[in-house]
Design a protein around this motif. Sequence first.
Motif, PDB file in Angstrom:
ATOM      1  N   LYS A 158      15.019 -30.987 -21.296  1.00 10.97           N
ATOM      2  CA  LYS A 158      15.883 -31.855 -21.613  1.00 10.97           C
ATOM      3  C   LYS A 158      16.608 -32.566 -20.634  1.00 10.97           C
ATOM      4  CE  LYS A 158      16.273 -30.137 -26.239  1.00 10.97           C
ATOM      5  NZ  LYS A 158      14.957 -31.027 -26.816  1.00 10.97           N
ATOM      6  N   GLY A 159      16.660 -32.720 -19.024  1.00 10.38           N
ATOM      7  CA  GLY A 159      16.886 -33.378 -18.393  1.00 10.38           C
ATOM      8  C   GLY A 159      18.377 -32.884 -17.734  1.00 10.38           C
ATOM      9  N   HIS A 160      18.524 -31.257 -17.936  1.00 15.75           N
ATOM     10  CA  HIS A 160      19.642 -30.594 -17.313  1.00 15.75           C
ATOM     11  C   HIS A 160      18.795 -29.695 -16.196  1.00 15.75           C
ATOM     12  CE1 HIS A 160      21.993 -31.643 -20.921  1.00 15.75           C
ATOM     13  NE2 HIS A 160      20.652 -30.775 -21.896  1.00 15.75           N
ATOM     14  N   PRO A 161      19.830 -29.475 -15.215  1.00 12.70           N
ATOM     15  CA  PRO A 161      18.825 -29.291 -13.977  1.00 12.70           C
ATOM     16  C   PRO A 161      18.329 -27.235 -13.941  1.00 12.70           C
ATOM     17  CG  PRO A 161      21.536 -29.294 -13.554  1.00 12.70           C
ATOM     18  CD  PRO A 161      21.055 -29.973 -15.132  1.00 12.70           C
ATOM     19  N   PHE A 162      17.389 -27.035 -13.337  1.00 16.61           N
ATOM     20  CA  PHE A 162      16.184 -26.560 -13.666  1.00 16.61           C
ATOM     21  C   PHE A 162      15.354 -25.981 -12.415  1.00 16.61           C
ATOM     22  CE2 PHE A 162      12.822 -29.376 -14.500  1.00 16.61           C
ATOM     23  CZ  PHE A 162      11.954 -28.423 -14.744  1.00 16.61           C
ATOM     24  N   ASP A 163      15.231 -24.462 -12.243  1.00 16.88           N
ATOM     25  CA  ASP A 163      14.364 -24.229 -11.353  1.00 16.88           C
ATOM     26  C   ASP A 163      13.127 -24.401 -11.462  1.00 16.88           C
ATOM     27  OD1 ASP A 163      13.234 -23.048  -9.518  1.00 16.88           O
ATOM     28  OD2 ASP A 163      13.999 -21.207  -9.176  1.00 16.88           O
ATOM     29  N   PRO A 164      12.287 -25.441 -11.093  1.00 16.67           N
ATOM     30  CA  PRO A 164      10.597 -25.807 -11.388  1.00 16.67           C
ATOM     31  C   PRO A 164       9.772 -24.379 -10.593  1.00 16.67           C
ATOM     32  CG  PRO A 164      11.442 -27.211  -9.745  1.00 16.67           C
ATOM     33  CD  PRO A 164      12.443 -26.099 -10.011  1.00 16.67           C
ATOM     34  N   SER A 165      10.256 -23.576 -10.595  1.00 20.98           N
ATOM     35  CA  SER A 165       9.718 -22.584  -9.964  1.00 20.98           C
ATOM     36  C   SER A 165       8.449 -22.123 -10.140  1.00 20.98           C
ATOM     37  CB  SER A 165      10.098 -21.336  -8.050  1.00 20.98           C
ATOM     38  OG  SER A 165      10.648 -20.847  -8.874  1.00 20.98           O
ATOM     39  N   ILE A 166       8.978 -21.241 -11.608  1.00 22.61           N
ATOM     40  CA  ILE A 166       7.889 -20.580 -12.033  1.00 22.61           C
ATOM     41  C   ILE A 166       6.797 -21.266 -12.708  1.00 22.61           C
ATOM     42  CG2 ILE A 166       8.011 -18.684 -14.062  1.00 22.61           C
ATOM     43  CD1 ILE A 166      10.721 -17.837 -12.452  1.00 22.61           C
ATOM     44  N   SER A 167       7.181 -22.066 -14.233  1.00 25.97           N
ATOM     45  CA  SER A 167       6.796 -23.021 -14.203  1.00 25.97           C
ATOM     46  C   SER A 167       5.451 -23.620 -13.630  1.00 25.97           C
ATOM     47  CB  SER A 167       7.561 -24.250 -14.704  1.00 25.97           C
ATOM     48  OG  SER A 167       8.299 -23.456 -15.739  1.00 25.97           O
ATOM     49  N   ILE A 168       5.768 -24.271 -12.545  1.00 26.88           N
ATOM     50  CA  ILE A 168       4.181 -24.962 -11.702  1.00 26.88           C
ATOM     51  C   ILE A 168       3.896 -23.218 -11.390  1.00 26.88           C
ATOM     52  CG2 ILE A 168       3.747 -25.594  -9.449  1.00 26.88           C
ATOM     53  CD1 ILE A 168       7.180 -27.127  -9.098  1.00 26.88           C
ATOM     54  N   ARG A 169       3.935 -22.099 -10.773  1.00 24.62           N
ATOM     55  CA  ARG A 169       3.799 -21.097 -10.087  1.00 24.62           C
ATOM     56  C   ARG A 169       2.071 -21.104 -11.633  1.00 24.62           C
ATOM     57  NH1 ARG A 169       6.415 -15.585 -10.686  1.00 24.62           N
ATOM     58  NH2 ARG A 169       5.878 -16.695 -12.280  1.00 24.62           N
ATOM     59  N   ASN A 170       3.146 -20.749 -12.394  1.00 22.72           N
ATOM     60  CA  ASN A 170       2.355 -20.197 -14.106  1.00 22.72           C
ATOM     61  C   ASN A 170       1.157 -21.442 -14.526  1.00 22.72           C
ATOM     62  OD1 ASN A 170       3.593 -18.546 -14.280  1.00 22.72           O
ATOM     63  ND2 ASN A 170       5.061 -18.835 -16.301  1.00 22.72           N
ATOM     64  N   SER A 171       1.654 -22.201 -14.190  1.00 21.22           N
ATOM     65  CA  SER A 171       0.623 -24.075 -14.722  1.00 21.22           C
ATOM     66  C   SER A 171      -0.343 -23.325 -13.925  1.00 21.22           C
ATOM     67  CB  SER A 171       0.631 -24.931 -14.484  1.00 21.22           C
ATOM     68  OG  SER A 171       1.990 -24.780 -15.408  1.00 21.22           O
ATOM     69  N   VAL A 172      -0.562 -23.548 -12.383  1.00 22.12           N
ATOM     70  CA  VAL A 172      -1.502 -23.495 -10.616  1.00 22.12           C
ATOM     71  C   VAL A 172      -2.402 -21.403 -10.866  1.00 22.12           C
ATOM     72  CG1 VAL A 172      -1.554 -22.646  -8.507  1.00 22.12           C
ATOM     73  CG2 VAL A 172       0.005 -24.805  -9.135  1.00 22.12           C
ATOM     74  N   THR A 173      -1.831 -20.928 -11.464  1.00 24.29           N
ATOM     75  CA  THR A 173      -2.471 -19.433 -11.719  1.00 24.29           C
ATOM     76  C   THR A 173      -3.245 -20.042 -12.583  1.00 24.29           C
ATOM     77  OG1 THR A 173      -0.538 -17.844 -10.723  1.00 24.29           O
ATOM     78  CG2 THR A 173      -2.118 -17.371 -12.334  1.00 24.29           C
ATOM     79  N   ASN A 174      -2.694 -20.709 -13.863  1.00 22.55           N
ATOM     80  CA  ASN A 174      -3.727 -20.350 -15.200  1.00 22.55           C
ATOM     81  C   ASN A 174      -4.888 -21.149 -14.619  1.00 22.55           C
ATOM     82  OD1 ASN A 174      -3.384 -18.963 -17.771  1.00 22.55           O
ATOM     83  ND2 ASN A 174      -1.405 -20.284 -17.762  1.00 22.55           N
ATOM     84  N   VAL A 175      -4.920 -22.351 -13.350  1.00 23.84           N
ATOM     85  CA  VAL A 175      -6.264 -23.141 -13.364  1.00 23.84           C
ATOM     86  C   VAL A 175      -7.153 -21.899 -12.325  1.00 23.84           C
ATOM     87  CG1 VAL A 175      -6.688 -25.013 -11.751  1.00 23.84           C
ATOM     88  CG2 VAL A 175      -4.452 -25.316 -12.967  1.00 23.84           C
ATOM     89  N   ILE A 176      -6.350 -21.049 -12.045  1.00 28.88           N
ATOM     90  CA  ILE A 176      -7.726 -20.252 -10.581  1.00 28.88           C
ATOM     91  C   ILE A 176      -8.049 -19.369 -12.434  1.00 28.88           C
ATOM     92  CG2 ILE A 176      -7.646 -18.289  -9.750  1.00 28.88           C
ATOM     93  CD1 ILE A 176      -6.670 -21.251  -8.497  1.00 28.88           C
ATOM     94  N   CYS A 177      -7.934 -19.143 -13.505  1.00 29.46           N
ATOM     95  CA  CYS A 177      -7.978 -18.323 -14.567  1.00 29.46           C
ATOM     96  C   CYS A 177      -8.777 -18.994 -15.636  1.00 29.46           C
ATOM     97  CB  CYS A 177      -5.950 -18.398 -15.512  1.00 29.46           C
ATOM     98  SG  CYS A 177      -5.597 -16.654 -14.510  1.00 29.46           S
ATOM     99  N   ALA A 178      -8.314 -19.956 -15.485  1.00 29.09           N
ATOM    100  CA  ALA A 178      -9.905 -20.993 -16.210  1.00 29.09           C
ATOM    101  C   ALA A 178     -10.876 -21.066 -15.258  1.00 29.09           C
ATOM    102  CB  ALA A 178      -9.485 -22.229 -16.096  1.00 29.09           C
ATOM    103  N   VAL A 179     -10.616 -21.230 -13.431  1.00 28.32           N
ATOM    104  CA  VAL A 179     -12.379 -20.883 -13.146  1.00 28.32           C
ATOM    105  C   VAL A 179     -12.129 -19.718 -12.715  1.00 28.32           C
ATOM    106  CG1 VAL A 179     -12.619 -20.883 -10.438  1.00 28.32           C
ATOM    107  CG2 VAL A 179     -11.104 -22.502 -11.130  1.00 28.32           C
ATOM    108  N   ALA A 180     -12.027 -18.309 -13.028  1.00 30.52           N
ATOM    109  CA  ALA A 180     -12.681 -17.387 -13.112  1.00 30.52           C
ATOM    110  C   ALA A 180     -13.236 -16.820 -13.786  1.00 30.52           C
ATOM    111  CB  ALA A 180     -11.518 -16.205 -12.177  1.00 30.52           C
ATOM    112  N   PHE A 181     -12.690 -16.769 -15.775  1.00 27.05           N
ATOM    113  CA  PHE A 181     -12.336 -16.208 -16.297  1.00 27.05           C
ATOM    114  C   PHE A 181     -12.658 -16.722 -17.328  1.00 27.05           C
ATOM    115  CE2 PHE A 181      -8.389 -13.902 -14.808  1.00 27.05           C
ATOM    116  CZ  PHE A 181      -9.553 -12.824 -13.976  1.00 27.05           C
TER     117      PHE A 181
END
Length: 490
Positions: A158-181
């Motif tokens: 909601k526009g408040h300060p946050f750390d985006p790193s974990i969300s980005i990592r989870n989304s990118v990792t799930n792309v690899i999951c889609a490819v592999a699994f």
Amino acid sequence: MLGVLVAFLVCLLILRFPKQLWSNRPYPPGPLWLPIIGSMWRVGIKFRKDTVFKLAKQYGNVFMLWLGLMPMVVLSGYEAVKEGLINHSEDFADRIATPFLKIMGKEMGIIFSNGHAWKQQRKFALVTLRKMGLGKKGMEHQIEEEAHQLLQTFANAKGHPFDPSISIRNSVTNVICAVAFGYRFSVEDKQFLEWVEGGDYIFSFLGSFWQGFFEVFPWLMKRVPGPPKKALSYAEAMFSFARKEIEKHKGRDAVYEPQDFIDFYLLQMQQSKNDPNSTYNEDNLTQIIFEFFMAGSETATLTLRWALLLMANHPDIQEKVHKEIEDVLGSPQSFTYQDRKKLNYTNAVIHEIQRSQYVIFLGGPRQCTKDVNMLGFLIPKGTIIVSDLRSVLLDPKQWETPEAFNPNHFLDEDGSFVAKEAFLPFGAGARVCLGEQLARIELFIFFTSLMRAFTFQLPEGVKELDTDPLIGLSVVPRPYKICAVPRSSS
């Protein structure tokens, strides 16, 4: 008795020292070799961002370091890297099997294998990724779905300060999951989180002091607890997870309609079971899945983290990106990777993010397969070869303002996108990154989706985010928080 033994060992080292110096004659210049530690005294316990640059400035763009008794030649700058990776591609095609990498990689899969096995596994992976729709709507659709999930996560702040790193990592990792699994995981799934945690730890360990210590003293480090054993334990847990997924895939009939990488590989195993030269087996498949996650998730995650940091620091560039997206794509609708050809400025910004904040500190080590004469130096067979791709992307002979974040590096006078030969973030030659095309599609779709949906702003009171990275095997942005403010048109 102990004193006599110590004195004897010291004498051996002293006697070996001039012999070692004499044997250095064919090699390129570099720091003085010392007993046990080689020339690593010049590097120090921890690499700094400018370590390799300073060594190249002192010794030239082809210089040598000694890892104990192991010789390593470093190629720095576009000319040297191009000569090594492209003009001598096959000569430097082998992957080095250090003591730690031999245990973790088992000389299997694609990254850690050599010879016939490497060629067969790599060719299969390239063909299979094309079959699965890289560059086509099939694979892009999965990436678009994951990008949509990421947008929802960012909107929840909601526009408040946050750390985006974990969300980005989870989304990118799930792309690899889609490819592999063939499917994505819930970001709250315990196994998924353990898989991600293991990958994070192993990547932080690789290139660290502890790995270097293991490579020099493997007989000791195999016997004592510490980071090396923890990294290998995480690797084994990831292998076990991959093996379970393989067993699940065996239980379904996907011979005629394979859906993911495991399906295609199991089909190939069945078709090649009578081929005596086949290297298709479950051990290689397990290793390849592990490599997909290690190589594919870390680089894309870090690039996107750098992207948001740079956009927050450069609101003028961010606004130009958004305006181009709005002008070219119009009202919110799906778009494809092919649209990058119409988004010249956005495409240039993505390339400049990869160039200015290249996320791998040094290229994967290779090994010289024979004696090679290169740029006036004799590089003997067996020498470790390391290409400093970062130096290529910051080479002052190739880039007008190498140290600055400047999208104009990829634009001509008319504002059209221009590809550059010195843009080599994925490497070059025989070992060029297998997932290059997937990474390019990921970065374009994720970045364009985010720029279209949000304005990324600095938190109140913050004038600029720190761009001085944390150095390991990867070049990692320091932890930061930003505000993702939804755009009214989204």
